[in-house]
Design a protein around this motif. Structure first.
Motif, short mmCIF file in Angstrom:
data_model
loop_
_atom_site.label_atom_id
_atom_site.label_comp_id
_atom_site.label_asym_id
_atom_site.label_seq_id
_atom_site.Cartn_x
_atom_site.Cartn_y
_atom_site.Cartn_z
N THR A 102 -7.74 2.87 4.84
CA THR A 102 -7.76 3.26 3.30
C THR A 102 -8.05 1.97 2.70
O THR A 102 -8.54 1.57 1.47
N ALA A 103 -7.08 0.73 2.94
CA ALA A 103 -7.33 -0.69 2.35
C ALA A 103 -8.57 -1.17 2.29
O ALA A 103 -9.34 -1.45 1.06
N GLY A 109 -11.27 -1.07 -1.15
CA GLY A 109 -11.53 -2.56 -1.38
C GLY A 109 -13.05 -2.49 -1.42
O GLY A 109 -13.65 -3.66 -1.99
N THR A 153 2.31 -6.29 2.89
CA THR A 153 1.26 -5.87 2.83
C THR A 153 0.27 -6.76 4.44
O THR A 153 -0.46 -6.71 4.80
N GLY A 185 -2.53 -5.73 6.35
CA GLY A 185 -3.71 -6.43 5.71
C GLY A 185 -4.57 -7.22 6.91
O GLY A 185 -5.65 -6.93 6.74
N THR A 189 -11.10 -6.03 0.38
CA THR A 189 -10.10 -5.66 1.28
C THR A 189 -8.59 -5.90 1.04
O THR A 189 -7.79 -5.09 1.10
N ALA A 191 -6.36 -4.36 8.51
CA ALA A 191 -7.29 -3.94 7.46
C ALA A 191 -8.85 -5.02 7.49
O ALA A 191 -9.97 -4.59 7.51
N SER A 216 -11.90 -2.31 -8.26
CA SER A 216 -10.90 -2.50 -7.35
C SER A 216 -9.56 -3.29 -7.95
O SER A 216 -8.55 -2.98 -8.21
N MET A 221 -2.43 -0.63 -2.06
CA MET A 221 -1.59 0.03 -1.00
C MET A 221 -0.15 -0.62 -0.93
O MET A 221 0.67 0.44 -1.12
N GLY A 245 -7.51 -4.24 -1.66
CA GLY A 245 -7.26 -2.81 -1.47
C GLY A 245 -5.96 -2.62 -0.94
O GLY A 245 -5.11 -1.86 -1.08
N ALA A 246 -5.49 -3.73 0.26
CA ALA A 246 -4.11 -3.72 0.75
C ALA A 246 -3.29 -4.01 -0.24
O ALA A 246 -2.22 -3.47 -0.06
#
Lengths: 247, 316
Positions: free
Chosen positions: B250-251, B255, B47, B51, B269, B54, B16, B276, B272-273
């Motif tokens: 998705t985040a 992640g 984010t 975030g 995560t 997420a 990631s 995005m 991941g955020a």
């Protein structure tokens, strides 16, 4: 004086009566074999002892206490452990975490932050328990899903023994194991007995039951139809009770 | 190797992080303004809202659940908080209380129906997606509620020490959430529940209570994200958070959270955020239409789960 005393247990699932008045006593340090045909109610009976299933009627006494209405966690805290046939392990979590699953020791991080899982202690005590059982696991940091059936069985046993249980229920612990692994499980049962732990062994393998147990209890159609001393019976008699052919 | 073990200890997947760095490098080459301070703040500010969502998604998905109502609950929280203060004239703290209470209540209702009624989480939260959005439109009569007090705007628009407030909020919430998921019994039980529910129950974990708390927590995160959103745009907006569940889920997945439960990491995560955020920001800088951005996020979600499936088939 008995450690576990079941009085007139009844349990139904819808219209199906699985337990129809089970009475059973188990003393400390006693190893009993619970046998019976498929559908006789063995697994249901064990789950009423551990508290996974509430009973419809009857009483479960453990260590001079009525535990009938306690949940599985509370009964576990009193010393009732069960090793499930499917082992009930969390495959993606590591060996050490599985052994302490549901009972993680905690401390305060830096003396401030509460409820910090003490991973160092989990790892060291898990390693000690694995060593004590004399089994080889590549690493206690591996996810249990990556280990063999025998190794997973050992972890399930290690988990049961880590918190000084008084009663350990084992559901088909040898069914999926190789010959050498079976012997090591039987040796472990003997080791538990010598430490004063009571064991209920559920098994279809009568050879294992006769080797490990002093007493053999036969369950048929939801009630106990025979309670036999190993020295006064033989395999043929037990089989005839199981299939309902005993006169 | 030292970096790898450090990442493992922080429960972050190296892949990631590599994707985030590679993506940022590509964007930096394509657009000269990408690496400017102003733009980096834009990314983190954007984010921050999803975030926080997420984080809620990570807890629920780690326990093999799903919360599709996150974006709608964000909108409900936004108008509830604004309505109390602007329309009813209550003092400013009620905006905070209103947002958080609305989110918590929606999450608790989700959890209660899932646990008591044994209705699949997918259905309950899909229903709540409609209910919360409808309720938000009813409360606000379908219009934005403007004019929040200074104290609330501080939470969205101020820049203490040059950094936007939402960024502080995100960092604090993420650290607390990381601590809970990675280092407390609650977190361990969450992962165990997602890994093997029967095992969790057998070891005495109260899985019903655990589920109820997880969905309540997820709702509370949506309420907090709603508060930040409201403060940032100075509006109780009934359409706030539309499609944000897509971003949040998705985040979490890219992640490293396992869609089928048993594995999840807040720090992962957050990466991941950020992926995005960088992706959306980069597409903005390249002047790609917003419609294509929606597509891009959808594709990333499917690709992330697909890759995870390929990887796990090779292992356990």
């Amino acid at each position: 004086m008995s450690l576990l005393k079941l009085t007139d247990l009844h349990k139904s699932f819808g219209a199906v009566k699985v337990l129809r008045g089970v009475n059973l006593e188990v003393a400390a340090g006693e190893v009993i074999g619970l046998v019976g045909d498929n559908g006789a109610g063995k697994s249901t009976l064990m789950k009423t002892i551990t508290g996974v299933y509430p009973v419809d009627d009857g009483m479960v006494r453990f260590d001079d206490e009525d535990v009938t209405h306690l949940n599985p966690g509370e009964r576990r805290a009193r010393g009732i452990e069960m090793i499930y046939q499917d082992l009930a392990l969390a495959g993606q979590q590591d060996v050490a975490n599985n052994i302490f699953l549901g009972r993680e020791p905690t401390k305060r991080l830096w003396g401030i932050l509460p409820s910090f899982v003490d991973k160092a202690r989990i790892d060291s005590e898990a390693q000690k328990m694995i060593d004590r059982l004399g089994v080889r696991i590549p690493s206690i940091h591996l996810p249990v899903g990556m280990l063999s059936g025998g190794q997973q069985q050992t972890i399930a046993i290690a988990r049961a023994l880590t918190f000084q249980p008084k009663l350990v229920i084992m559901d088909e612990p040898t069914a999926a194991l190789a010959v050498r692994e079976v012997q090591s499980v039987l040796d472990l049962i003997e080791q538990m007995r010598s430490e004063g732990i009571a064991v209920i062994l559920i098994s279809h393998r009568l050879n294992d039951v006769f080797e490990a147990c002093g007493r053999i209890v036969v369950l048929r159609q939801g009630s106990v139809i025979a309670d036999l001393n190993k020295k006064e019976t033989n395999m043929n008699e037990v089989v005839s009770y199981i299939v309902g052919a005993h006169g | 190797m030292k970096l790898a073990s450090l990442l493992a200890r922080a429960h972050v997947r190296a892949e990631s992080l590599a994707v985030l760095i590679a993506l940022s490098a590509v964007m930096a080459i394509i657009s000269p303004v990408f690496l400017s301070f102003g733009n980096l703040f834009n990314i983190i500010l954007a984010t921050a809202t999803y975030g926080i969502l997420a984080i809620g998604a990570t807890f629920v998905i780690s326990a093999a659940g799903i919360d599709l109502s996150l974006g709608s609950v964000l909108g409900l929280a936004s108008v509830t908080g604004a309505f109390l203060v602007v329309n009813l004239g209550l003092p400013w703290p009620f905006a905070i209380v209103g947002c958080l209470a609305a989110g918590l209540a929606a999450g608790a209702v989700n959890g209660l129906i899932i646990v008591r009624g044994r209705v699949p989480a997918f259905i309950v939260t899909l229903g709540m997606l409609g209910i919360a959005r409808g309720l938000a439109l009813i409360i606000s009569s379908g219009r934005g509620i403007y004019g929040l007090p200074e104290e609330i705007l501080f939470l969205g628009q101020a820049r203490p020490f040059g950094v936007p407030t939402p960024v502080y909020v995100l960092i604090v919430v993420a650290l607390v959430a990381h601590y809970i998921l990675a280092h407390t019994p609650f977190g361990a039980h969450t992962l165990a529940l997602g890994d093997n529910e029967a095992a969790a129950r057998a070891t005495g974990i109260d899985v019903r209570r655990q589920r109820l708390m997880l969905y309540s927590l997820s709702g509370l995160m949506a309420g907090l994200a709603g508060l930040i959103f409201t403060a940032r745009v100075n509006t109780g907006d009934p359409t706030a958070g539309l499609n944000y569940e897509l971003l949040a889920i998705t985040a979490a997945i890219i992640g490293g959270t396992n869609l089928f439960g048993g594995r999840g990491s807040i720090l992962g995560t957050m990466i991941g955020a950020l992926i995005m955020g960088v992706l959306q920001n980069g597409l903005n800088l390249m002047a790609v239409q917003a419609y294509y951005q929606q597509m891009a996020i959808g594709i990333v979600l499917i690709a992330a789960v697909w890759l995870d499936q390929i990887r796990s088939r090779g292992r356990i």
